[in-house]
Write a protein that holds these residues in place. Structure first.
Motif, PDB file in Angstrom:
ATOM      1  N   TRP A 111     -83.269   7.792  77.439  1.00 31.30           N
ATOM      2  CA  TRP A 111     -84.178   6.643  77.505  1.00 31.30           C
ATOM      3  C   TRP A 111     -83.394   5.339  77.413  1.00 31.30           C
ATOM      4  O   TRP A 111     -83.727   4.355  78.093  1.00 31.30           O
ATOM      5  N   PHE A 112     -82.364   5.314  76.582  1.00 32.95           N
ATOM      6  CA  PHE A 112     -81.507   4.135  76.500  1.00 32.95           C
ATOM      7  C   PHE A 112     -80.839   3.865  77.846  1.00 32.95           C
ATOM      8  O   PHE A 112     -80.773   2.711  78.309  1.00 32.95           O
ATOM      9  N   LEU A 113     -80.324   4.918  78.460  1.00 37.15           N
ATOM     10  CA  LEU A 113     -79.675   4.761  79.761  1.00 37.15           C
ATOM     11  C   LEU A 113     -80.665   4.268  80.812  1.00 37.15           C
ATOM     12  O   LEU A 113     -80.338   3.389  81.614  1.00 37.15           O
ATOM     13  N   ASN A 114     -81.870   4.824  80.799  1.00 41.54           N
ATOM     14  CA  ASN A 114     -82.898   4.386  81.750  1.00 41.54           C
ATOM     15  C   ASN A 114     -83.214   2.905  81.577  1.00 41.54           C
ATOM     16  O   ASN A 114     -83.312   2.160  82.565  1.00 41.54           O
ATOM     17  N   SER A 115     -83.402   2.476  80.336  1.00 44.78           N
ATOM     18  CA  SER A 115     -83.703   1.065  80.087  1.00 44.78           C
ATOM     19  C   SER A 115     -82.553   0.169  80.535  1.00 44.78           C
ATOM     20  O   SER A 115     -82.776  -0.912  81.088  1.00 44.78           O
ATOM     21  N   VAL A 156     -97.325   3.318  83.535  1.00 50.18           N
ATOM     22  CA  VAL A 156     -98.087   3.667  84.735  1.00 50.18           C
ATOM     23  C   VAL A 156     -97.246   4.467  85.719  1.00 50.18           C
ATOM     24  O   VAL A 156     -97.710   5.440  86.308  1.00 50.18           O
ATOM     25  N   SER A 157     -95.984   4.067  85.893  1.00 49.02           N
ATOM     26  CA  SER A 157     -95.166   4.620  86.973  1.00 49.02           C
ATOM     27  C   SER A 157     -94.368   5.856  86.575  1.00 49.02           C
ATOM     28  O   SER A 157     -94.104   6.711  87.422  1.00 49.02           O
ATOM     29  N   ALA A 158     -93.961   5.955  85.330  1.00 45.78           N
ATOM     30  CA  ALA A 158     -93.101   7.062  84.900  1.00 45.78           C
ATOM     31  C   ALA A 158     -93.926   8.095  84.141  1.00 45.78           C
ATOM     32  O   ALA A 158     -94.319   7.854  82.999  1.00 45.78           O
ATOM     33  N   GLN A 159     -94.184   9.232  84.779  1.00 48.32           N
ATOM     34  CA  GLN A 159     -94.915  10.309  84.115  1.00 48.32           C
ATOM     35  C   GLN A 159     -93.986  11.382  83.541  1.00 48.32           C
ATOM     36  O   GLN A 159     -94.374  12.142  82.666  1.00 48.32           O
ATOM     37  N   LYS A 160     -92.767  11.471  84.053  1.00 44.92           N
ATOM     38  CA  LYS A 160     -91.802  12.452  83.555  1.00 44.92           C
ATOM     39  C   LYS A 160     -91.026  11.860  82.392  1.00 44.92           C
ATOM     40  O   LYS A 160     -90.559  10.728  82.461  1.00 44.92           O
ATOM     41  N   ARG A 161     -90.858  12.643  81.324  1.00 50.17           N
ATOM     42  CA  ARG A 161     -90.218  12.136  80.113  1.00 50.17           C
ATOM     43  C   ARG A 161     -88.768  11.728  80.363  1.00 50.17           C
ATOM     44  O   ARG A 161     -88.257  10.817  79.707  1.00 50.17           O
ATOM     45  N   GLU A 162     -88.101  12.379  81.303  1.00 50.73           N
ATOM     46  CA  GLU A 162     -86.713  12.023  81.559  1.00 50.73           C
ATOM     47  C   GLU A 162     -86.578  10.675  82.258  1.00 50.73           C
ATOM     48  O   GLU A 162     -85.473  10.136  82.360  1.00 50.73           O
ATOM     49  N   MET A 163     -87.693  10.106  82.746  1.00 48.46           N
ATOM     50  CA  MET A 163     -87.668   8.791  83.368  1.00 48.46           C
ATOM     51  C   MET A 163     -88.247   7.712  82.459  1.00 48.46           C
ATOM     52  O   MET A 163     -88.370   6.556  82.868  1.00 48.46           O
ATOM     53  N   PHE A 164     -88.587   8.044  81.220  1.00 45.44           N
ATOM     54  CA  PHE A 164     -89.108   7.056  80.284  1.00 45.44           C
ATOM     55  C   PHE A 164     -88.035   6.021  79.969  1.00 45.44           C
ATOM     56  O   PHE A 164     -86.843   6.329  79.895  1.00 45.44           O
ATOM     57  N   THR A 165     -88.466   4.771  79.770  1.00 42.72           N
ATOM     58  CA  THR A 165     -87.592   3.752  79.205  1.00 42.72           C
ATOM     59  C   THR A 165     -87.636   3.881  77.679  1.00 42.72           C
ATOM     60  O   THR A 165     -88.432   4.637  77.126  1.00 42.72           O
ATOM     61  N   ILE A 166     -86.793   3.110  76.997  1.00 39.45           N
ATOM     62  CA  ILE A 166     -86.697   3.261  75.548  1.00 39.45           C
ATOM     63  C   ILE A 166     -87.997   2.876  74.855  1.00 39.45           C
ATOM     64  O   ILE A 166     -88.411   3.522  73.884  1.00 39.45           O
ATOM     65  N   THR A 167     -88.674   1.838  75.338  1.00 43.49           N
ATOM     66  CA  THR A 167     -89.930   1.433  74.701  1.00 43.49           C
ATOM     67  C   THR A 167     -91.005   2.499  74.888  1.00 43.49           C
ATOM     68  O   THR A 167     -91.728   2.827  73.951  1.00 43.49           O
ATOM     69  N   LEU A 168     -91.089   3.037  76.080  1.00 43.66           N
ATOM     70  CA  LEU A 168     -92.080   4.072  76.350  1.00 43.66           C
ATOM     71  C   LEU A 168     -91.721   5.369  75.643  1.00 43.66           C
ATOM     72  O   LEU A 168     -92.599   6.057  75.104  1.00 43.66           O
ATOM     73  N   GLY A 169     -90.437   5.705  75.615  1.00 43.30           N
ATOM     74  CA  GLY A 169     -90.016   6.941  74.974  1.00 43.30           C
ATOM     75  C   GLY A 169     -90.247   6.937  73.478  1.00 43.30           C
ATOM     76  O   GLY A 169     -90.768   7.908  72.911  1.00 43.30           O
ATOM     77  N   LEU A 170     -89.876   5.832  72.804  1.00 41.69           N
ATOM     78  CA  LEU A 170     -90.086   5.754  71.361  1.00 41.69           C
ATOM     79  C   LEU A 170     -91.566   5.754  71.019  1.00 41.69           C
ATOM     80  O   LEU A 170     -91.976   6.326  70.002  1.00 41.69           O
ATOM     81  N   ALA A 171     -92.371   5.113  71.857  1.00 36.82           N
ATOM     82  CA  ALA A 171     -93.819   5.128  71.618  1.00 36.82           C
ATOM     83  C   ALA A 171     -94.392   6.534  71.797  1.00 36.82           C
ATOM     84  O   ALA A 171     -95.353   6.907  71.122  1.00 36.82           O
ATOM     85  N   SER A 172     -93.799   7.314  72.696  1.00 37.38           N
ATOM     86  CA  SER A 172     -94.338   8.649  72.975  1.00 37.38           C
ATOM     87  C   SER A 172     -94.115   9.623  71.829  1.00 37.38           C
ATOM     88  O   SER A 172     -94.824  10.629  71.726  1.00 37.38           O
ATOM     89  N   ILE A 173     -93.126   9.367  70.966  1.00 32.75           N
ATOM     90  CA  ILE A 173     -92.878  10.267  69.841  1.00 32.75           C
ATOM     91  C   ILE A 173     -93.549   9.768  68.569  1.00 32.75           C
ATOM     92  O   ILE A 173     -93.306  10.297  67.491  1.00 32.75           O
ATOM     93  N   GLN A 174     -94.372   8.715  68.694  1.00 33.00           N
ATOM     94  CA  GLN A 174     -95.127   8.193  67.558  1.00 33.00           C
ATOM     95  C   GLN A 174     -96.591   8.114  67.969  1.00 33.00           C
ATOM     96  O   GLN A 174     -97.069   7.071  68.401  1.00 33.00           O
ATOM     97  N   THR A 175     -97.289   9.214  67.856  1.00 32.86           N
ATOM     98  CA  THR A 175     -98.683   9.233  68.306  1.00 32.86           C
ATOM     99  C   THR A 175     -99.537   8.263  67.516  1.00 32.86           C
ATOM    100  O   THR A 175    -100.271   7.465  68.076  1.00 32.86           O
ATOM    101  N   ASN A 176     -99.453   8.299  66.211  1.00 30.72           N
ATOM    102  CA  ASN A 176    -100.093   7.310  65.347  1.00 30.72           C
ATOM    103  C   ASN A 176     -99.388   7.318  64.006  1.00 30.72           C
ATOM    104  O   ASN A 176     -98.568   8.189  63.720  1.00 30.72           O
ATOM    105  N   PHE A 177     -99.714   6.342  63.178  1.00 29.21           N
ATOM    106  CA  PHE A 177     -98.987   6.191  61.913  1.00 29.21           C
ATOM    107  C   PHE A 177     -99.144   7.407  61.010  1.00 29.21           C
ATOM    108  O   PHE A 177     -98.200   7.852  60.373  1.00 29.21           O
ATOM    109  N   ALA A 178    -100.332   7.961  60.974  1.00 31.91           N
ATOM    110  CA  ALA A 178    -100.585   9.093  60.076  1.00 31.91           C
ATOM    111  C   ALA A 178     -99.794  10.329  60.485  1.00 31.91           C
ATOM    112  O   ALA A 178     -99.387  11.121  59.638  1.00 31.91           O
ATOM    113  N   GLN A 179     -99.554  10.498  61.794  1.00 36.79           N
ATOM    114  CA  GLN A 179     -98.858  11.674  62.276  1.00 36.79           C
ATOM    115  C   GLN A 179     -97.381  11.414  62.542  1.00 36.79           C
ATOM    116  O   GLN A 179     -96.685  12.283  63.061  1.00 36.79           O
ATOM    117  N   SER A 180     -96.893  10.219  62.218  1.00 37.84           N
ATOM    118  CA  SER A 180     -95.499   9.887  62.494  1.00 37.84           C
ATOM    119  C   SER A 180     -94.585  10.579  61.494  1.00 37.84           C
ATOM    120  O   SER A 180     -95.035  11.181  60.513  1.00 37.84           O
TER     121      SER A 180
END
Length: 279
Positions: free
Chosen positions: A72-76, A216-240
């Protein structure tokens, strides 16, 4: 002596609101170095939580142990650098043409750019998504870069900067038989370095922090940017995985743009002052 005291008081008055503005960032940095079991009990154990005691690197180790974070860092990085270079090329060439050259439809192009400043980017998401879907370009770097290349504010910024440069400089070069392209490359671009640096920093910041279009554009996890990737592993505060890991992800996502701005801040200051037009 009196002037020195006045200067110190002025610096103190300016530094106080600056420190207050930095407190949330310092607090985020401090919490990222504290264990999650401690943060589950309190976030203000030492000096309102600004001193990370006890200290740990577990939150950062946990983030980077997740295999796709470096990707994700490399993508960003690829998206931000690619978008910055493309915006600089389009904005400088278009800005110079609109500021210095005469051609049919020039006023219409300027008006069109100004209209582009008034259109919210969210208003064109559906046409953009449909167009890139028809091309089969989603989940690719060019799908993340190309929609943001033609930036009206960048063209307008460079156009105004080139207009402020005295025409005597160009006329002296033309008397020596220099072509328009050579004038642009060897004369105008060096003079426009402060404005270009400012535009590059703002574009890089925007590209690095962008969340909506990659979502909107990146549906595959390997194409996530760092902001989208980090958000994807934090569903909500209670489950973080804990407050410390959330703060660590914020630091990781923020650090590159902070370093970039600190390295090139003098160019931003030059571009925002009249002295910037002097090169």
């Amino acid at each position: 002596m009196q002037s020195n005291r006045s200067y110190y008081w002025l610096v103190t008055l300016i530094s106080l609101p600056a420190f207050l503005w930095l407190v949330p960032t310092l607090w985020m940095l401090s919490l990222s170095f504290q264990p999650n079991d401690v943060l589950a009990r309190t976030t203000s154990s030492t000096f309102f939580g600004l001193i990370p005691l006890p200290f740990t690197l577990d939150n950062y180790a946990a983030l980077f142990s997740y295999g796709q974070t470096p990707v994700w860092f490399l993508n960003s990085t690829i998206v931000a650098v690619g978008m910055t270079l493309a915006v600089l090329f389009v904005s400088t060439t278009a800005g110079y043409a609109l500021a210095r050259l005469s051609f049919p439809g020039k006023n219409f192009v300027i008006i069109f750019c100004l209209i582009g400043l008034m259109v919210p980017e969210q208003a064109v998401f559906i046409p953009l998504y449909t167009m890139f879907a028809d091309f089969g370009w989603h989940n690719s770097y060019h799908a993340l870069i190309l929609p943001r290349v033609a930036v009206p504010i960048g063209v307008f910024l460079m156009m105004q900067f080139f207009k402020a440069i005295p025409r005597d400089i160009e006329e002296a070069a033309r008397l020596d038989g220099v072509s328009w392209l050579q004038i642009f490359w060897h004369v105008m671009l060096p003079l426009a370095r402060p404005a270009m640096t400012t535009l590059a920093i703002l574009t890089f910041l925007y590209a690095w922090n962008d969340y909506l279009w990659p979502l909107v554009s990146a549906q595959k996890r390997e194409m996530f940017t760092i902001t989208l990737g980090l958000a994807s592993i934090q569903t909500n505060f209670a489950q973080s995985e804990g407050l410390g890991r959330i703060m660590a992800s914020g630091v990781i996502a923020t650090l590159p743009v902070v370093v970039l701005f600190l390295l090139f801040q003098r160019y931003v200051v030059q571009a925002m002052t009249a002295g910037g037009t002097k090169g």
